[in-house]
Scaffold this motif. Structure first.
Motif, PDB file in Angstrom:
ATOM      1  N   PRO A 284     -27.606  14.166  -9.087  1.00  0.00           N
ATOM      2  CA  PRO A 284     -28.124  15.535  -8.898  1.00  0.00           C
ATOM      3  C   PRO A 284     -27.350  16.338  -7.858  1.00  0.00           C
ATOM      4  O   PRO A 284     -27.258  17.564  -7.973  1.00  0.00           O
ATOM      5  N   ASP A 285     -26.807  15.668  -6.842  1.00  0.00           N
ATOM      6  CA  ASP A 285     -26.028  16.404  -5.842  1.00  0.00           C
ATOM      7  C   ASP A 285     -24.849  17.137  -6.463  1.00  0.00           C
ATOM      8  O   ASP A 285     -24.441  18.202  -5.976  1.00  0.00           O
ATOM      9  N   LEU A 286     -24.285  16.569  -7.522  1.00  0.00           N
ATOM     10  CA  LEU A 286     -23.168  17.230  -8.191  1.00  0.00           C
ATOM     11  C   LEU A 286     -23.636  18.503  -8.889  1.00  0.00           C
ATOM     12  O   LEU A 286     -22.917  19.503  -8.934  1.00  0.00           O
ATOM     13  N   LEU A 287     -24.860  18.465  -9.431  1.00  0.00           N
ATOM     14  CA  LEU A 287     -25.440  19.675 -10.026  1.00  0.00           C
ATOM     15  C   LEU A 287     -25.678  20.728  -8.957  1.00  0.00           C
ATOM     16  O   LEU A 287     -25.389  21.916  -9.154  1.00  0.00           O
ATOM     17  N   PHE A 288     -26.213  20.304  -7.816  1.00  0.00           N
ATOM     18  CA  PHE A 288     -26.455  21.249  -6.732  1.00  0.00           C
ATOM     19  C   PHE A 288     -25.140  21.848  -6.225  1.00  0.00           C
ATOM     20  O   PHE A 288     -25.082  23.026  -5.867  1.00  0.00           O
ATOM     21  N   SER A 289     -24.076  21.032  -6.201  1.00  0.00           N
ATOM     22  CA  SER A 289     -22.773  21.541  -5.773  1.00  0.00           C
ATOM     23  C   SER A 289     -22.265  22.613  -6.727  1.00  0.00           C
ATOM     24  O   SER A 289     -21.694  23.632  -6.295  1.00  0.00           O
ATOM     25  N   GLU A 290     -22.495  22.419  -8.031  1.00  0.00           N
ATOM     26  CA  GLU A 290     -22.080  23.409  -9.019  1.00  0.00           C
ATOM     27  C   GLU A 290     -22.883  24.699  -8.866  1.00  0.00           C
ATOM     28  O   GLU A 290     -22.327  25.810  -8.967  1.00  0.00           O
ATOM     29  N   MET A 291     -24.183  24.573  -8.609  1.00  0.00           N
ATOM     30  CA  MET A 291     -25.015  25.751  -8.372  1.00  0.00           C
ATOM     31  C   MET A 291     -24.558  26.472  -7.109  1.00  0.00           C
ATOM     32  O   MET A 291     -24.489  27.709  -7.066  1.00  0.00           O
ATOM     33  N   HIS A 292     -24.245  25.714  -6.080  1.00  0.00           N
ATOM     34  CA  HIS A 292     -23.813  26.279  -4.805  1.00  0.00           C
ATOM     35  C   HIS A 292     -22.554  27.120  -4.980  1.00  0.00           C
ATOM     36  O   HIS A 292     -22.459  28.241  -4.453  1.00  0.00           O
ATOM     37  N   LYS A 293     -21.580  26.605  -5.716  1.00  0.00           N
ATOM     38  CA  LYS A 293     -20.347  27.351  -5.952  1.00  0.00           C
ATOM     39  C   LYS A 293     -20.610  28.599  -6.796  1.00  0.00           C
ATOM     40  O   LYS A 293     -20.049  29.669  -6.537  1.00  0.00           O
ATOM     41  N   ALA A 294     -21.478  28.463  -7.813  1.00  0.00           N
ATOM     42  CA  ALA A 294     -21.795  29.603  -8.679  1.00  0.00           C
ATOM     43  C   ALA A 294     -22.469  30.729  -7.902  1.00  0.00           C
ATOM     44  O   ALA A 294     -22.320  31.915  -8.245  1.00  0.00           O
ATOM     45  N   LEU A 295     -23.200  30.384  -6.849  1.00  0.00           N
ATOM     46  CA  LEU A 295     -23.902  31.380  -6.038  1.00  0.00           C
ATOM     47  C   LEU A 295     -23.029  31.942  -4.916  1.00  0.00           C
ATOM     48  O   LEU A 295     -23.500  32.781  -4.130  1.00  0.00           O
ATOM     49  N   GLY A 296     -21.778  31.499  -4.818  1.00  0.00           N
ATOM     50  CA  GLY A 296     -20.900  32.008  -3.775  1.00  0.00           C
ATOM     51  C   GLY A 296     -21.007  31.274  -2.458  1.00  0.00           C
ATOM     52  O   GLY A 296     -20.724  31.834  -1.401  1.00  0.00           O
ATOM     53  N   ARG A 297     -21.421  30.005  -2.485  1.00  0.00           N
ATOM     54  CA  ARG A 297     -21.535  29.133  -1.313  1.00  0.00           C
ATOM     55  C   ARG A 297     -22.462  29.686  -0.229  1.00  0.00           C
ATOM     56  O   ARG A 297     -22.067  29.833   0.935  1.00  0.00           O
ATOM     57  N   PRO A 298     -23.721  29.987  -0.553  1.00  0.00           N
ATOM     58  CA  PRO A 298     -24.653  30.441   0.483  1.00  0.00           C
ATOM     59  C   PRO A 298     -25.032  29.281   1.410  1.00  0.00           C
ATOM     60  O   PRO A 298     -24.921  28.115   1.031  1.00  0.00           O
ATOM     61  N   PRO A 299     -25.495  29.570   2.633  1.00  0.00           N
ATOM     62  CA  PRO A 299     -25.856  28.503   3.574  1.00  0.00           C
ATOM     63  C   PRO A 299     -27.068  27.699   3.130  1.00  0.00           C
ATOM     64  O   PRO A 299     -27.182  26.525   3.465  1.00  0.00           O
ATOM     65  N   ILE A 300     -27.973  28.322   2.417  1.00  0.00           N
ATOM     66  CA  ILE A 300     -29.092  27.625   1.777  1.00  0.00           C
ATOM     67  C   ILE A 300     -29.367  28.313   0.448  1.00  0.00           C
ATOM     68  O   ILE A 300     -29.010  29.478   0.256  1.00  0.00           O
ATOM     69  N   PHE A 301     -29.996  27.605  -0.486  1.00  0.00           N
ATOM     70  CA  PHE A 301     -30.407  28.247  -1.731  1.00  0.00           C
ATOM     71  C   PHE A 301     -31.636  27.540  -2.299  1.00  0.00           C
ATOM     72  O   PHE A 301     -31.973  26.426  -1.905  1.00  0.00           O
ATOM     73  N   PHE A 302     -32.288  28.229  -3.214  1.00  0.00           N
ATOM     74  CA  PHE A 302     -33.612  27.841  -3.704  1.00  0.00           C
ATOM     75  C   PHE A 302     -33.516  27.328  -5.138  1.00  0.00           C
ATOM     76  O   PHE A 302     -32.807  27.902  -5.969  1.00  0.00           O
ATOM     77  N   VAL A 303     -34.226  26.226  -5.406  1.00  0.00           N
ATOM     78  CA  VAL A 303     -34.297  25.663  -6.758  1.00  0.00           C
ATOM     79  C   VAL A 303     -35.759  25.416  -7.095  1.00  0.00           C
ATOM     80  O   VAL A 303     -36.429  24.597  -6.458  1.00  0.00           O
ATOM     81  N   ASP A 304     -36.259  26.131  -8.073  1.00  0.00           N
ATOM     82  CA  ASP A 304     -37.671  26.049  -8.449  1.00  0.00           C
ATOM     83  C   ASP A 304     -37.832  25.065  -9.611  1.00  0.00           C
ATOM     84  O   ASP A 304     -37.478  25.375 -10.748  1.00  0.00           O
ATOM     85  N   ILE A 305     -38.346  23.873  -9.313  1.00  0.00           N
ATOM     86  CA  ILE A 305     -38.525  22.859 -10.364  1.00  0.00           C
ATOM     87  C   ILE A 305     -40.010  22.595 -10.624  1.00  0.00           C
ATOM     88  O   ILE A 305     -40.374  21.572 -11.183  1.00  0.00           O
TER      89      ILE A 305
END
Length: 551
Positions: free
Chosen positions: A60-81
């Protein structure tokens, strides 16, 4: 008459639930950076789309890394599961991670860890991993002396003894030339070591035939496998057959473990106050002041032993697998590691000679002087951290973090996940070489391999594979010692070659192709999957050969 009233009430209820869901999906955490969300599924659809774009079993960390890059590398981001679990806030900057892991007036031992009840079969309910503040402090105080650096060095003979068995297996594989799972062999080795160190018992983990391994190892391995994959933390009622299997295996493990503890306690009592040849095991030290082995103490000790077995074999075996993967890909680093070992241990690479040198009076000091080996391990743990930490604060707590840009975010009611896989590859800290294997970046840091970078430009909080703060990993110093000793024993004797995923690209002369970063190119990317912690997806399949004598 009742029907119109019922329909009106139903309409009001539907409208209320709709507005409530709309608020939770689109307004409650709207300030936090996030991917597009849907009313019914939140970010579950986004995650599913990402999964389908790559290897479905990647961590899952690899998925979060892909989301992080897609969002422009913000310091934190939200994932609603929701409704699968509480919403997540992914922390991707070390400055914020430090705010979460440090002690404060409101949280004396840092933000509480999130519920990990799905691990209870592996660790037990009284494990230090799950303990609340007061109980955690008592357990940490009770076991800390056993993890003091000076005491840990008394286990050096045991580590070397078990490592020699590992070397013999590698010798045999070098003769046959067959492919093998490095991670499997390493797991058996680290299980053998941690069993001897924690409970002073030979678990017989390194037999190549599982039928000849100790019963505790076989049971634990079977239990461990029930946690492989991304569904191990879903509600138990969705997989009742798996939960029943875990319960059965855990009960049997408890019976064996408690029998071992009773026997060791009886030996300890018979030993009395004699100082000579006292056992050095963690179990012995934890029970040395116990006047009697009450049922409560027995349960609690059993749970701590299980926890140490879990942490002591899984993460170290994964890390040593990645260490030799990166050394096999980076000739500059391998040559430097071998050169350092030559200077510290002499040019004789025979494992028996290495063991003799490390068992000499100067052996412990030699282990601490392995500066480049420590740098190799630190860089491996930076690129492939085996685990991370998740915390949770209740609604109404008012827990707020501040980003490096000065923005404040209240994180009440969310799972706060310090994602080491992102934090430790932050270009703001590690520059353009953030994805490259460069042990040299650590050579100005502490010589003991600890989480200290006093002479480095890298902030201490930007390297956190053992996490930080009061509830950091109690066994991190032992892990670093163990890893250095294993590297010292085998790095000069064997050459490893990856097969399958991560296999090297060869040129027309059948030679590996060296990239600009100093590492050999690969045909495909080796990645981690989730098997409780992060582990190489293919078990690190390799071939091994003996290093030619004149090389």
């Amino acid at each position: 008459m009742l029907k119109p009233i019922f329909l009106a009430a139903l309409s009001l209820l539907i409208a209320y639930l709709y507005s409530k869901l709309k608020y939770k999906r689109f307004k409650q955490h709207a300030r936090l950076p996030q991917m597009p969300s849907t009313l019914l599924l939140g970010h579950l659809k986004t995650l599913n789309d990402l999964i389908n774009k790559g290897e479905s079993d990647r961590h899952p960390d690899l998925l979060f890394s892909e989301m992080h890059k897609a969002l422009g590398r913000p310091p934190i981001f939200f994932v609603d599961i929701r409704p699968v679990n509480r919403p997540l806030v992914i922390v991707s900057r070390h400055e914020i991670a430090e705010q979460i892991s440090k002690a404060s007036r409101a949280f004396p031992t840092s933000i509480p860890k999130t519920d990990m009840s799905y691990f209870l079969s592996l660790t037990g309910p009284t494990s230090i991993l799950h303990a609340p503040d007061g109980k955690w402090k008592a357990l940490r105080k009770r076991y800390s002396p056993a993890f003091a650096p000076k005491h840990l060095m008394t286990h050096l003979p045991c580590i070397l003894e078990k490592t020699l068995i590992f070397v013999k297996h590698l010798d045999a594989l070098a003769q046959t030339g067959e492919e093998f799972s490095f991670a499997t062999l390493a797991t058996n080795l680290t299980f053998d070591i941690i069993g001897a160190v924690v409970i002073d018992v030979d678990l017989e983990a390194q037999s190549l035939d599982p039928k000849h391994q100790g019963e505790l190892v076989r049971l634990y391995s079977e239990l461990f496998r029930t946690y492989w994959g991304d569904d191990f933390d879903i509600p138990w009622w969705l997989t009742p057959h798996v939960e029943l299997k875990r319960h059965r295996l855990s009960k049997r493990i408890d019976v064996l473990m408690k029998d071992m503890i009773r026997r060791k306690y009886a030996e300890q009592q018979a030993h009395g106050g004699a100082k000579a040849n006292k056992p050095r095991s963690i179990l012995y030290l934890s029970l040395q002041d116990a006047e009697n082995l009450s049922p409560e103490l027995l349960d609690e000790t059993c749970d701590q032993v299980k926890t140490f077995l879990l942490g002591g074999h899984d993460t170290v075996s994964s890390s040593i697998s990645w260490v030799f993967y990166w050394l096999s890909r980076t000739p500059r680093a391998l040559a430097a590691a071998r050169s350092e070992l030559d200077s510290l241990l002499g040019t004789e690479a025979d494992p028996e000679a290495v063991c003799a040198r490390l068992l000499s009076p100067g052996g412990p000091d030699t282990v601490h002087r392995m500066l480049y080996i420590s740098a190799v391990i630190k860089e491996t743990l930076r690129l492939q951290p085996p685990s991370a930490t998740a915390r949770y604060v209740e609604h109404g707590t008012g827990f707020t973090v501040r980003t490096p840009e000065g923005e404040d975010y209240c994180l009440d009611g969310t799972i706060i996940y310090n994602c080491e896989s992102i934090i430790q590859r932050d270009p703001a800290v590690y520059g353009d070489s953030t994805d490259c294997f460069m042990p040299e970046r650590w050579l100005s840091s502490a010589a003991d391999g600890s989480n200290s970078n006093s002479n480095s430009n890298i902030p201490a909080s930007a390297w956190r594979p053992f996490e930080r703060g009061p509830r950091n990993c109690i066994g991190q110093e032992f892990a670093m010692i163990e890893l250095r000793v294993i590297v010292a024993a085998i790095a000069r004797r064997f050459d490893f070659t990856k097969v399958g995923l991560g296999e090297l690209v060869l040129d027309e002369n059948n030679q590996p192709v060296l990239g600009e970063d100093g590492s050999y190119g690969v045909k495909s990317q080796l990645y981690s999957t989730r098997q409780v912690n992060a582990r190489p997806v293919d078990g690190m399949m390799m071939k091994v050969r003996l290093v030619p004598e004149n090389s």
